[in-house]
Every structure is written in C-alpha cells, then in structure tokens.
Design an enzyme around this catalytic site. Structure first.
Site, short mmCIF file in Angstrom:
data_model
loop_
_atom_site.label_atom_id
_atom_site.label_comp_id
_atom_site.label_asym_id
_atom_site.label_seq_id
_atom_site.Cartn_x
_atom_site.Cartn_y
_atom_site.Cartn_z
N CYS A 1 0.82 -1.23 0.00
CA CYS A 1 0.00 0.00 0.00
C CYS A 1 0.85 1.27 0.00
CB CYS A 1 -0.92 0.01 1.21
SG CYS A 1 -1.97 -1.43 1.25
N HIS B 1 -3.92 6.99 1.06
CA HIS B 1 -4.07 5.68 0.42
C HIS B 1 -5.48 5.19 0.73
CE1 HIS B 1 -4.06 1.49 -0.32
NE2 HIS B 1 -3.98 1.16 0.95
N ASN C 1 -9.86 -0.98 -2.55
CA ASN C 1 -8.46 -0.73 -2.22
C ASN C 1 -7.59 -1.32 -3.35
OD1 ASN C 1 -5.85 -0.88 -1.22
ND2 ASN C 1 -6.47 -1.51 0.84
O1 UT7 Z 1 -4.53 -1.28 2.61
C1 UT7 Z 1 -3.79 -2.05 3.50
C2 UT7 Z 1 -4.16 -1.79 4.88
N1 UT7 Z 1 -5.42 -2.40 5.18
C3 UT7 Z 1 -6.23 -1.78 6.01
O2 UT7 Z 1 -5.94 -0.69 6.44
C4 UT7 Z 1 -7.49 -2.50 6.45
C5 UT7 Z 1 -7.73 -2.25 7.90
N2 UT7 Z 1 -8.83 -3.00 8.46
C6 UT7 Z 1 -10.13 -2.79 8.09
O3 UT7 Z 1 -10.38 -1.99 7.22
C7 UT7 Z 1 -11.20 -3.54 8.81
O4 UT7 Z 1 -10.64 -4.25 9.89
C8 UT7 Z 1 -12.03 -4.52 7.91
C9 UT7 Z 1 -12.90 -3.73 6.98
C10 UT7 Z 1 -11.08 -5.39 7.13
C11 UT7 Z 1 -12.90 -5.42 8.75
O5 UT7 Z 1 -13.75 -4.65 9.56
P1 UT7 Z 1 -13.89 -4.99 11.11
O6 UT7 Z 1 -14.84 -4.02 11.66
O7 UT7 Z 1 -12.52 -5.00 11.70
O8 UT7 Z 1 -14.56 -6.42 11.09
P2 UT7 Z 1 -14.04 -7.77 11.74
O9 UT7 Z 1 -12.93 -8.35 10.95
O10 UT7 Z 1 -13.81 -7.56 13.21
O11 UT7 Z 1 -15.30 -8.71 11.56
C12 UT7 Z 1 -16.55 -8.39 12.22
C13 UT7 Z 1 -17.57 -9.44 11.82
C14 UT7 Z 1 -17.09 -10.87 11.99
O12 UT7 Z 1 -18.19 -11.65 12.41
P3 UT7 Z 1 -18.38 -12.05 13.96
O13 UT7 Z 1 -17.14 -12.80 14.35
O14 UT7 Z 1 -18.53 -10.75 14.69
O15 UT7 Z 1 -19.61 -12.89 13.95
C15 UT7 Z 1 -16.71 -11.29 10.60
O16 UT7 Z 1 -16.79 -12.68 10.39
O17 UT7 Z 1 -17.90 -9.31 10.43
C16 UT7 Z 1 -17.73 -10.56 9.77
N3 UT7 Z 1 -17.29 -10.30 8.40
C17 UT7 Z 1 -18.15 -10.12 7.38
N4 UT7 Z 1 -19.48 -10.12 7.31
C18 UT7 Z 1 -20.04 -9.87 6.11
C19 UT7 Z 1 -16.02 -10.19 7.93
N5 UT7 Z 1 -16.04 -9.92 6.63
C20 UT7 Z 1 -17.34 -9.87 6.26
C21 UT7 Z 1 -17.99 -9.62 5.04
N6 UT7 Z 1 -19.34 -9.63 5.00
N7 UT7 Z 1 -17.30 -9.36 3.90
#
Ligand code: UT7
Length: 340
Positions: free
Chosen positions: A117, A267, A297
């Site tokens: 990134c 980014h 992204n």
């Molecule tokens: O560019 C490189 C750098 N990358 C970044 O900066 C990304 C940084 N991180 C993020 O943007 C966020 O952490 C994400 C968007 C990737 C994820 O968001 P989050 O709020 O951290 O969600 P999470 O991973 O904690 O997941 C929350 C819930 C989980 O379910 P449970 O365990 O609470 O039941 C996941 O299984 O959301 C679920 N989940 C989804 N649900 C529907 C994860 N992905 C999805 C999805 N659709 N695509």
C-alpha cells in the site's frame, strides 16, 4: 536548484464493475456490511480471472501511456522506470522491465518496488532522489495491481476479498529549474517488519515452501497460504496512528502546517480510516479526496488513481500544496508532500 515536478498523470482501470451485490452472490456478505465497514460500493475486476493479457504490467502500461500524453512526452524521453506492485505478472522478473518493453522505451533502468500500500510513496521518494541528484530528468512512476486473480472468494476469505480491486495509476516526475514550477517538498518512509504476518500472502515464498510442495503435496497448501490474510482490527488501529504521525512529519520538515494544505490524498484502504484521520487532523471535507467507493483498495495504485481523478475534476490545481500518505502491509508507511 533542481526541482521534481509532476509533469503528467494517468490512470486505467478494467471496465468490469463488480458491485457489493455481485459479491453477495459469490459469498456470505452483503452491501450493508461492506458499505458500513469500508465505504466501498463497487470495485473493478478484470473480466476473466485467468486472463493472461490484461495483466498488472498491461494496466500499468495503459495508465503510463496517458501519463506520457498528459506530460507531452514520448516513451523515448523517459530515462528511468519505477514500478510499484504487490501483484506482479511473474514471480520474477518484476513489472518494470515489462513496462519498458510495452512502451518501447530505450534500454533504461527499470526498478520494481515492493512496498504494497505504501508502494507509490516509496517509488516517488526514490524518483525524487534521482531527480534532485541530477541523475535522471524524466522518471515514469507506475503503480498497478490485479488483485482479482488472487483473492479467496469463499466465505473464509470475505474479510479480505471484498476490499481489494484492480487498477493502475502513473505519473511522470521531471526535473526543472523553473522557479514557478511545482516540487516535492518533503518525503518520509517508515517500516516495522515485526508485523509482517499481520497482512501478507505467504505463498510462494522461501519461508513456506514453493514449487516442490505445490508439486508433491498441493492438497496441503491451504487458503491461508495462497491468499492474502489480514488481521483487520490490528491493521486498522496501527493505520489510524501512523497516518497522522507521517503526515505531521512531512508538514513539519517542510515548515508547513495542516492549515497550509490544499488537498490530502490518503491511500484508499478504508473510508473509515480516511475519515478517522481527517477528523484527527482537523481537515475539512473539501481538502480530502476519497474514491474508494468506486474502486475499493487498489493498494499501490490507489494514490495515483486518486491524484489523477482529483486533478481531472479540478480539485487540485497547479501551485496547490498536496499531501500523499499511505500505510499498509510490512508494516510500511510514509508521505510525500508536494507543490503541484
Ligand atoms: O490497505 C492495506 C491496509 N489495510 C487496512 O488498512 C485495512 C484495515 N482494516 C479494516 O479496514 C477492517 O478491519 C475490515 C474492513 C477489514 C474489517 O472490519 P472490522 O470491523 O474489523 O470487522 P471484523 O474483521 O472484526 O469482523 C466483524 C464481523 C465478523 O463476524 P463475527 O465474528 O462478529 O460474527 C466477521 O466474520 O464481520 C464478519 N465479516 C463479514 N461479514 C459480512 C467479515 N467480513 C465480512 C464480510 N461480510 N465481507
């Protein structure tokens, strides 16, 4: 004194639009989750996942052609290429040499940058150093990614695969002594390798085995090794801390303040990260450019794609003070502060 001015900018994305709705037919996800957590509504994927023509180098080539035209230069005027990508056409060689061939450049140097990134920031920093030292006059900096071939579109991969998209951007950075021209005023680059596995793709790599394992025991090569994995929360927390640090470092080293900025292009990792950083820095909406809603992204390519759109829309004009910052896998992060 030699200055580094952005002479031309270009972008190119595949035509094929993939909406959140489209993804919800392939895995257990939905528009509401993706929009709420990331701001993304759609992204581009090349039409055929296994296309051998619409490659990362090809996208970079299309963006570079536009950047060259915009700069009113030809491929023969370019004396160095820097290509940033994490999704190269081949494991080796890198995409820089492929771009050299596609454009018909002279047998100039072609350097590949692997900083995910932050790739465009690192590439611009290197280009700036070559220009300022008088070594090269016109450097083509291309950043391109094809993510769609290498994502896990099963439920297991949904936390990562909904985020990334394909696309490319390119700029021509040129030497000038014109006192009215723009310049790169400050750069900084950082890394913290202890977090390498918080956001990475392990395979193929010397640590986790390669062709022998793939040949002998392909069934033991798991999704977690061949596809990108990300500790999303962990990455998020580090991103919102490192962004303001690198931004202030760039502004301070050029003797500027947040109020002096005309435009900030982060980014495009996650709209929530951009908004969090904007708020922390006290920047008004009109001074931050985001387009992740349309492209997802695109890692190294996200900043030049945004730069290209922002200038085309008249949101950045000649003479404006523009800050570009990135954070991502490595971890790596950094900024480029420029007078456009
Ligand atoms: O560019 C490189 C750098 N990358 C970044 O900066 C990304 C940084 N991180 C993020 O943007 C966020 O952490 C994400 C968007 C990737 C994820 O968001 P989050 O709020 O951290 O969600 P999470 O991973 O904690 O997941 C929350 C819930 C989980 O379910 P449970 O365990 O609470 O039941 C996941 O299984 O959301 C679920 N989940 C989804 N649900 C529907 C994860 N992905 C999805 C999805 N659709 N695509």
């Amino acid at each position: 004194m030699i200055k580094s001015v952005i002479k031309g900018i270009g972008r190119y994305v595949p035509e094929n639009i993939v909406t959140n709705e489209d993804l919800s037919k392939r895995m257990n996800t939905n528009d509401e989750w993706i929009t709420e957590r990331t701001g993304i509504k759609e992204r581009r994927h090349r039409k055929n996942r296994n296309d051998s023509e619409e490659t990362t180098a090809f996208l970079g080539f299309k963006a570079s052609e536009i950047a060259l035209k915009n700069a009113e230069l030809s491929a023969k005027d370019i004396d160095y290429i820097i290509f940033a990508t994490l999704s190269p056409d081949y494991y080796f060689p890198g995409c820089g040499v492929l771009l050299q061939e596609m454009l018909g450049c002279e047998t100039i140097g072609a350097l590949d940058v692997r900083n995910q990134c932050s790739g465009f920031i690192y590439a611009m920093s290197v280009a700036n150093a070559f220009i300022k030292s008088g070594i090269y006059k016109n450097i083509l900096v291309a950043a391109s990614e094809i993510h769609s071939f290498g994502l896990d579109f099963s439920d297991e991969g949904r936390g990562v695969s909904v985020i990334f998209g394909d696309g490319a951007g390119a700029v021509v950075l040129s030497a000038t002594e014109d006192e009215n021209a723009g310049d790169i005023l400050a750069v900084n680059m950082h890394s913290e390798g202890k977090f390498a596995e918080e956001l990475c793709t392990k395979f193929p790599g010397s640590k986790f085995g390669w062709s022998d394992r793939m040949r002998r025991e392909p069934e033991n090569v798991t999704n977690k090794e061949v596809y990108p994995i990300m500790n999303g929360n962990f990455v998020f927390k580090h991103a919102v801390t490192r962004f303001p640090e690198t931004m202030l470092e760039a502004l301070n080293s050029a003797g500027k303040t947040v109020e002096d900025l005309d435009m900030f292009i982060p980014h495009q990792a996650n709209l929530r990260i951009s908004q969090f950083v904007q708020q922390k820095m006290g920047l008004p909406d009109e001074k931050v450019f985001n387009n992740i809603q349309k492209y997802g992204n695109t890692t190294a390519a996200s900043i030049p794609i945004a730069l290209s759109e922002a200038t085309e829309q008249g949101k950045i004009k000649r003479g404006d003070l523009v800050l570009l910052s990135a954070f991502g896998s490595g971890f790596t992060w950094g900024s480029v502060l420029l007078r456009f």
